[in-house]
Design a protein around this motif. Structure first.
Motif, PDB file in Angstrom:
ATOM      1  N   LYS A 252       0.830  -1.200   0.000  1.00  0.00           N
ATOM      2  CA  LYS A 252       0.000   0.000   0.000  1.00  0.00           C
ATOM      3  C   LYS A 252       0.867   1.254   0.000  1.00  0.00           C
ATOM      4  CE  LYS A 252      -3.954  -0.049   0.200  1.00  0.00           C
ATOM      5  NZ  LYS A 252      -4.951  -0.115  -0.896  1.00  0.00           N
ATOM      6  N   LYS A 253       1.981   1.204   0.715  1.00  0.00           N
ATOM      7  CA  LYS A 253       2.893   2.349   0.741  1.00  0.00           C
ATOM      8  C   LYS A 253       3.486   2.588  -0.644  1.00  0.00           C
ATOM      9  CE  LYS A 253       7.097   4.068   2.970  1.00  0.00           C
ATOM     10  NZ  LYS A 253       8.203   3.759   3.927  1.00  0.00           N
ATOM     11  N   GLU A 254       3.887   1.516  -1.326  1.00  0.00           N
ATOM     12  CA  GLU A 254       4.455   1.644  -2.661  1.00  0.00           C
ATOM     13  C   GLU A 254       3.418   2.159  -3.657  1.00  0.00           C
ATOM     14  OE1 GLU A 254       5.967  -2.224  -3.474  1.00  0.00           O
ATOM     15  OE2 GLU A 254       7.741  -1.988  -2.208  1.00  0.00           O
ATOM     16  N   LEU A 255       2.172   1.692  -3.517  1.00  0.00           N
ATOM     17  CA  LEU A 255       1.107   2.190  -4.386  1.00  0.00           C
ATOM     18  C   LEU A 255       0.903   3.689  -4.199  1.00  0.00           C
ATOM     19  CD1 LEU A 255      -1.833  -0.412  -4.388  1.00  0.00           C
ATOM     20  CD2 LEU A 255      -0.305   0.184  -6.259  1.00  0.00           C
ATOM     21  N   LYS A 256       0.911   4.111  -2.932  1.00  0.00           N
ATOM     22  CA  LYS A 256       0.718   5.526  -2.631  1.00  0.00           C
ATOM     23  C   LYS A 256       1.857   6.363  -3.203  1.00  0.00           C
ATOM     24  CE  LYS A 256      -0.084   8.733   1.214  1.00  0.00           C
ATOM     25  NZ  LYS A 256      -0.202   8.877   2.692  1.00  0.00           N
ATOM     26  N   GLU A 257       3.103   5.889  -3.022  1.00  0.00           N
ATOM     27  CA  GLU A 257       4.255   6.618  -3.538  1.00  0.00           C
ATOM     28  C   GLU A 257       4.237   6.674  -5.061  1.00  0.00           C
ATOM     29  OE1 GLU A 257       7.506   4.497  -1.840  1.00  0.00           O
ATOM     30  OE2 GLU A 257       7.407   5.532   0.103  1.00  0.00           O
ATOM     31  N   ALA A 258       3.840   5.560  -5.682  1.00  0.00           N
ATOM     32  CA  ALA A 258       3.765   5.533  -7.145  1.00  0.00           C
ATOM     33  C   ALA A 258       2.717   6.513  -7.651  1.00  0.00           C
ATOM     34  CB  ALA A 258       3.447   4.124  -7.618  1.00  0.00           C
ATOM     35  N   GLU A 259       1.604   6.609  -6.934  1.00  0.00           N
ATOM     36  CA  GLU A 259       0.534   7.539  -7.311  1.00  0.00           C
ATOM     37  C   GLU A 259       1.010   8.980  -7.192  1.00  0.00           C
ATOM     38  OE1 GLU A 259      -3.052   8.666  -8.788  1.00  0.00           O
ATOM     39  OE2 GLU A 259      -2.376   6.593  -8.539  1.00  0.00           O
TER      40      GLU A 259
END
Length: 529
Positions: free
Chosen positions: A402-409
């Motif tokens: 979820k952290k990686e998804l947020k950073e990618a967004e």
């Protein structure tokens, strides 16, 4: 079956023994559809929602500092005088002094908690259940004479026979009765034995595919199960394991849904690029056809749609298609231009392929790492409950993902982004986004491009100080402008370009429309992605 009638009977006996004479200290809700009733420092957690309708005594519960609703205040400081179960119903009554009582109506979708005074409902936990204002306590239907039947031949007949006795007997109860019949007991005898078993102090927590079940009887020997004595501890363990399993399943399904997207996407794109590259590298080069035409300029009649020429590459006669409106030399140039576009497209595909391959490898690694976690239905469950390490691994993976998804967004560009020979190229996504790109994001020395005389995306080539713009970069950017325009399906598209400082927005221009000065035009074939 954790809120079966007989489970409520045993729970009622426990609550009466443990809390009789104790005072109601608080009643509040801090989670949707869950009520907490505090009695002498012990908390009754009452869930009024499906699939988990429950009444569970717990010894530790933290009251939140905000988003808490206090309820049933007239019952505060009133003593608990009795606890009883409405006969043949899933209803538990907590009787208080001064004529008050709580009605815990555990009816699945219609579950609710009512506060009564002298038999009249004065407050509801779930106000959407309006019919509960007219609640009248009544025992459920019960016909003991219905036990006087011939022994049913299968489990379905057992269920039908039990329904004639009372509606409280569910399929698990029926399965247990049928097992007694198979051992030589009559229906009546088997029914009485199972009733006795329902009221003993042993309970079983069973992990099924999508939930943790609370059984009053031993489950199938092959089932993942947990034996627990004592109704209060059994219910606490059931609630704990249920929330753990629900959390694990939610996290697993959430990640599974998202993690497969980039893997499938990049796999499909990678295979498509490989196929296109192979096709371009193996098909006949248009340049060779151009050479054949140039070698036969004086042998080709004018205004022909097709001509037969000797192919000195393959030493055979071939038919060559022509544009009858062009002379032989112009037709040759058309083939040379086609070869040039083909070569440009091949270079683009190969350059993008490396980036796609890296993204695919990363997506494969993430996908494989995720699938090393236990699937929910394969999660270990035994007398000690779930394995701590399995729960921990899922939780850590979920948080990191979820952290990686947020950073990618957060890092994702608002524009389409490409790279060519070290130059960055940005493409607008819609009319307003075009204005954002051209007038807020671009610098004055960047190169601006747009398909001529049609609607389409603005394209910006980021200027690099001290470096001239290579023609292959300009052509590639122009191909993008052609592709992201109304002319994307044309063979050749005119694309205008100019330094960004020579475009301007006039008063009243709609989003995406600009005035262009000092533009030049380049003819390109739209890039095929």
């Amino acid at each position: 079956m954790h809120f079966h009638h007989y489970t409520l009977v045993r729970l009622g006996e426990f609550l009466l023994d443990r809390f009789k004479g104790g005072c109601i200290q608080a009643a509040f809700s801090q989670n949707r559809n869950e009520l907490i009733i505090e009695i002498e420092g012990i908390y009754l957690r009452i869930g009024c929602h499906t699939p988990h309708t429950y009444v569970v005594p717990v010894y530790v519960h933290s009251k939140a500092r905000k988003n808490v609703v206090d309820l049933f205040e007239p019952a505060y400081q009133l003593q608990l005088t009795n606890v009883r179960t409405v006969p043949y119903e899933r209803i538990l009554i907590l009787e208080l002094e001064n004529g008050y009582d709580f009605v815990l109506k555990m009816h699945g979708l219609r579950a609710n908690v009512l506060l009564r005074r002298n038999g009249e409902v004065i407050e509801l936990f779930n106000n959407q259940q309006e019919s509960d204002w007219e609640f009248q306590e009544a025992a459920g239907p019960y016909n003991p004479d219905a036990t006087q039947v011939e022994s049913p031949v299968d489990e379905k007949e057992v269920r039908q026979s039990l329904k004639k006795i009372s509606l409280i007997y569910e399929k698990y109860f029926a399965a247990r009765v049928f097992s007694k019949i198979q051992k030589g007991n009559s229906f009546k005898k088997g029914f009485e034995k199972v009733k006795e078993e329902s009221l003993d102090e042993h309970y079983f927590l069973v992990k099924e595919k999508d939930r943790i079940k609370f059984y009053m009887f031993p489950p199938d020997a092959a089932a993942d199960s947990f034996l627990q004595s004592g109704i209060d501890e059994a219910l606490r363990q059931w609630l704990k394991f249920t929330f753990q399993f629900d959390s694990y399943r939610f996290q697993f399904k959430s990640v599974e849904k998202e993690i497969s997207k980039p893997y499938k996407k990049y796999k499909k794109v990678y295979e498509s690029y490989l196929k296109n590259i192979e096709q371009l590298e193996t098909e006949r080069s248009p340049e060779e056809i151009g050479h054949l035409l140039m070698a036969n300029l004086h042998n080709i009649p004018p205004n022909q749609k097709k001509v037969k020429l000797h192919d000195f590459y393959l030493d055979q006669e071939i038919d060559v298609k022509l544009d009858p409106l062009l002379n032989p030399q112009e037709n040759a140039k058309k083939y040379y231009d086609k070869h040039k576009m083909r070569r440009s497209r091949l270079a683009y595909l190969k350059e993008q392929l490396e980036d796609i391959e890296n993204k695919l490898l990363q997506a494969e690694e993430d996908y494989e790492e995720f699938h090393r976690l236990s699937f929910p239905e394969k999660l270990s469950f035994n007398q000690d409950g779930f394995l701590f390490q399995e729960l921990k691994s899922m939780k850590q993976f979920y948080r990191r993902f979820k952290k990686e998804l947020k950073e990618a967004e957060e890092d994702r560009s608002p524009f389409r982004h490409y790279k060519r020979s070290g130059f960055e190229i940005f493409v607008g996504k819609n009319a307003r986004n075009n204005d954002e790109l051209s007038f807020k994001f671009a610098n004055k020395n960047d190169t601006w491009l747009h398909a001529k005389d049609v609607t389409g995306s603005h394209v910006i080539i980021r200027h690099k100080a001290g470096k001239d713009l290579p023609i292959e970069v300009l052509e590639f950017a122009a191909q993008l402008a052609a592709f992201y325009s109304k002319r994307k399906n044309d063979t050749l598209v005119p694309v205008q370009y100019t330094p960004r400082k020579y475009i301007r927005k006039r008063k009243g221009d709609p989003p995406g429309m600009v005035a262009v000065d000092r533009e030049k035009v380049i003819m390109v074939e739209p890039v095929r992605e």
